[in-house]
Design an enzyme around this catalytic site. Structure first.
Site, PDB file in Angstrom:
ATOM      1  N   LYS B  78       0.857  -1.193   0.000  1.00  0.00           N
ATOM      2  CA  LYS B  78       0.000   0.000   0.000  1.00  0.00           C
ATOM      3  C   LYS B  78       0.889   1.237   0.000  1.00  0.00           C
ATOM      4  O   LYS B  78       1.881   1.291   0.738  1.00  0.00           O
ATOM      5  CB  LYS B  78      -0.895  -0.022   1.239  1.00  0.00           C
ATOM      6  CG  LYS B  78      -1.949   1.089   1.272  1.00  0.00           C
ATOM      7  CD  LYS B  78      -2.830   1.001   2.530  1.00  0.00           C
ATOM      8  CE  LYS B  78      -3.970   2.001   2.506  1.00  0.00           C
ATOM      9  NZ  LYS B  78      -4.815   1.935   3.721  1.00  0.00           N
ATOM     10  N   SER B 158      -9.982   2.104   2.679  1.00  0.00           N
ATOM     11  CA  SER B 158      -9.062   2.835   1.841  1.00  0.00           C
ATOM     12  C   SER B 158      -8.057   1.974   1.079  1.00  0.00           C
ATOM     13  O   SER B 158      -7.527   2.414   0.068  1.00  0.00           O
ATOM     14  CB  SER B 158      -8.286   3.830   2.695  1.00  0.00           C
ATOM     15  OG  SER B 158      -7.413   3.160   3.588  1.00  0.00           O
ATOM     16  N   SER B 182     -10.367  -0.080   6.875  1.00  0.00           N
ATOM     17  CA  SER B 182      -9.708   0.048   5.572  1.00  0.00           C
ATOM     18  C   SER B 182      -9.047  -1.223   5.045  1.00  0.00           C
ATOM     19  O   SER B 182      -8.576  -1.234   3.907  1.00  0.00           O
ATOM     20  CB  SER B 182      -8.652   1.149   5.619  1.00  0.00           C
ATOM     21  OG  SER B 182      -9.256   2.408   5.574  1.00  0.00           O
TER      22      SER B 182
END
Lengths: 95, 495
Positions: B78, B158, B182
């Site tokens: 990420k 997210s 997330s």
């Protein structure tokens, strides 16, 4: 509670985010709605409840108060938008 | 032999050990998949050259008997984890071009175990969002589609890029971060497994901060076991993060015995919210029956302050964000507006650098922390947070883990829920409470809805008891037998 434009402008200034009048107008109802939503917390009885800041049962460890890092100003400055002679450069602050 | 990109991490490690294929071949297969699926926009920065170089070193280590626990496994990272020498953006314009000169502890640990990095995945800007539609680098497209309908769906957020990349079989696993859901919500939307460990299990050092008292790194993969392998690698005490726990890291995968006889699973009654789709209630009921059939007992438990979790979260997270994001001032790194006056420079830098949702949250947080409102909002929210945490601890006196749905819906279309921030926030209604309490939680794909979209079930455990979470999740996985693959993966011709 609803926020007026002046309050939103003040918050934007505290947050150091420049906003046009149009943006302030757009932000105003959105912020009011979110503030209105979180105000339901007032219903909860929190008498004698301590605020929770650290969620798990670990005691942060203290390390020895010694210099254990540093000596690479070039790396620190690597991403600076502007730098000179080992310093960050900002717009002139004092005349 | 199946395609290399179909493998789980556990089976790939066996294949590498048996010399069925090399790490370079494994990396190349995933690099090809990354190119094939570039339309998903799952990556902000692709790093195929690094991947191949790391894979070559991995093959050498394995040849000399020095292979680490994840040696040669291609992962996606990420873009919230700082990676030395590789652009790290947090999906924000304000960090465009930022090249960290250091490595986050989590990625360093993965690399120390031999993992291979395919690239940095897209996310909601500064991890603020539930649909991956707030990224400066564009929306991520969910590899899943509704049956007979080509509308692009969100992967959730997210960590949408990480979840989409794992679901589309571009990578074998990925890192995520979870502040209010997330990891778990996008895992549910993308039909994969995602694990958020206990707050403090992984170091936050080098992970770009959103809300420091909530942020926690975690994992995505296509099996529970793979999540356990990744998490073991990422976990552990780090002197550079005083909130990382000085506790030994168990062999999480060893907990996957399938034996949950005698375990008591709590079913929180407050999670039966109004308007929950029938399919999700039905799936939840099936999950309860699966666990009972495996020898567990289920009981109803009460988490009375659940209703206030979202409001609590939407004070605490923006407040901490407004403070954390004060560092983006155009002086030390990132975007800078060309202005001659210092205050103009700050204000215009931040106006240009931050997107709409980030600005909204900074504004809420600044308001909640401002003089005269601090006690009414921030301190009040911290008190309610304690009540929410105590609800869970009381429930865990009667049960060993909780079973709930992960999200109140399946993946929605890009652009849906955007008219009203509160509506978007409701996506996290089942994940936020465990985040506020710092508890480990996992989402396992357990079924599909009438439109053919995946739905997840969530298992929540006691603090530091990831092993029970994995154990129960493993049973759900075995009984759910979730064998669906996104159409995007199915549709593409196999070589």
């Amino acid at each position: 509670m609803s926020l007026d434009k002046e309050s939103v402008k003040k918050v934007a200034s505290l947050a150091r985010i420049r906003m046009s009048d149009e943006e302030l107008e757009r932000m105003m109802p959105q912020l009011s709605k979110i503030i209105g939503f979180v105000e339901q917390l007032a219903e909860v009885n929190t008498d004698n409840v301590e605020p929770l800041a650290n969620v798990v049962d670990i005691t942060p460890e203290l390390r020895k108060d010694v210099v254990n890092d540093g000596g690479y100003a070039d790396k620190i400055l690597e991403n600076a938008p502007e730098e000179t002679q080992g310093y960050f450069v900002v717009p002139k602050v004092v005349e | 032999m199946s395609k290399l990109t179909d493998l789980t991490i556990a089976s790939a490690l066996t294949g590498l050990d048996n010399k069925d294929f090399t790490a370079v071949e494994l990396a190349q297969a995933h690099i090809d998949a990354m190119a094939e699926h570039s339309a998903l926009n799952a990556f902000i920065t692709e790093t195929p050259d690094i991947a191949l170089k790391q894979a070559e070193s991995s093959d050498k280590r394995r040849a000399s008997g020095d292979a680490g626990a994840l040696d040669g496994i291609p992962l996606a990272i990420k873009d919230l984890f700082c990676t030395n020498g590789v652009q790290t953006t947090a999906a924000s314009r304000i960090l465009e071009g930022f090249i960290p000169q250091y490595e986050s502890t989590v990625t360093q640990k993965l690399f120390d175990d031999g993992a291979v990095m395919l690239g940095k995945t897209n996310l909601d800007e500064f991890a603020m969002g539930s649909s991956n539609t707030t990224s400066y680098y564009g929306n991520v497209i969910n590899p899943w589609k509704r049956e007979g309908d080509d509308t692009d769906l969100t992967p959730g957020g997210s960590s949408g890029g990480s979840a989409a990349a794992v679901a589309a079989q571009i990578c074998m696993g990925a890192t995520g971060t979870d502040t209010g859901g997330s990891i778990r919500q996008p895992a549910s939307f993308c039909g994969i497994t995602g694990m958020k460990p206990t707050y403090g299990r992984c170091s936050r050092w080098g992970t770009i901060a959103f809300a420091s008292s909530l942020d926690q790194a975690g994992t995505f993969a296509r099996s529970v076991e793979d999540n356990a392998l990744l998490l073991r690698s990422m976990s552990g005490h780090d002197p550079k993060d005083s909130t990382s726990a000085n506790k030994s890291v168990p062999d999480f995968a060893a907990a996957l015995t399938g034996d949950i006889k005698g375990k008591v699973i709590g079913i929180p009654k407050e999670y039966r919210v109004d308007g929950m789709p029938e399919e999700i209630s039905a799936l939840w009921q099936r999950g309860i029956e699966w666990l009972e059939s495996a020898g567990a007992t289920t009981i109803e438990v009460s988490l009375p302050h659940t209703h206030y979790a979202l409001a609590t979260y939407y004070v605490i997270a923006p407040a901490e964000a407004s403070s954390n994001l004060a560092r983006y001032d155009g002086v030390r790194f990132g975007h800078r507006a060309k202005e001659d006056d210092l205050t103009d420079m700050y204000e215009i830098t931040r106006a240009e650098g931050f997107g709409e949702e980030v600005k909204r949250r900074i504004m809420i947080g600044t308001y909640a922390l401002s003089s005269g409102y601090y006690d009414a909002y921030y301190i009040k929210a911290q008190k309610v947070r304690r009540l929410i945490s105590q609800d869970f601890l009381s429930a865990f006196e009667k049960c060993d883990a909780l079973l709930t749905p992960t999200a109140p819906s399946s993946a929605f279309a890009i652009g849906e829920n955007e008219d009203d921030p509160i509506k978007m926030y409701l996506n996290d209604v089942f994940t936020v409470p465990a985040s506020l309490a710092g508890l480990p939680g996992i989402s396992i794909p357990a079924g599909v809805d009438a439109q053919g979209l995946p739905l997840g079930l969530q298992v929540i455990g006691r603090p530091w008891d990831e092993e029970t979470v994995f154990k129960v999740a493993g049973v759900v996985e075995n009984l759910a037998q979730f064998a669906y693959v996104p159409q995007t993966v199915k549709r593409l011709p196999h070589d």
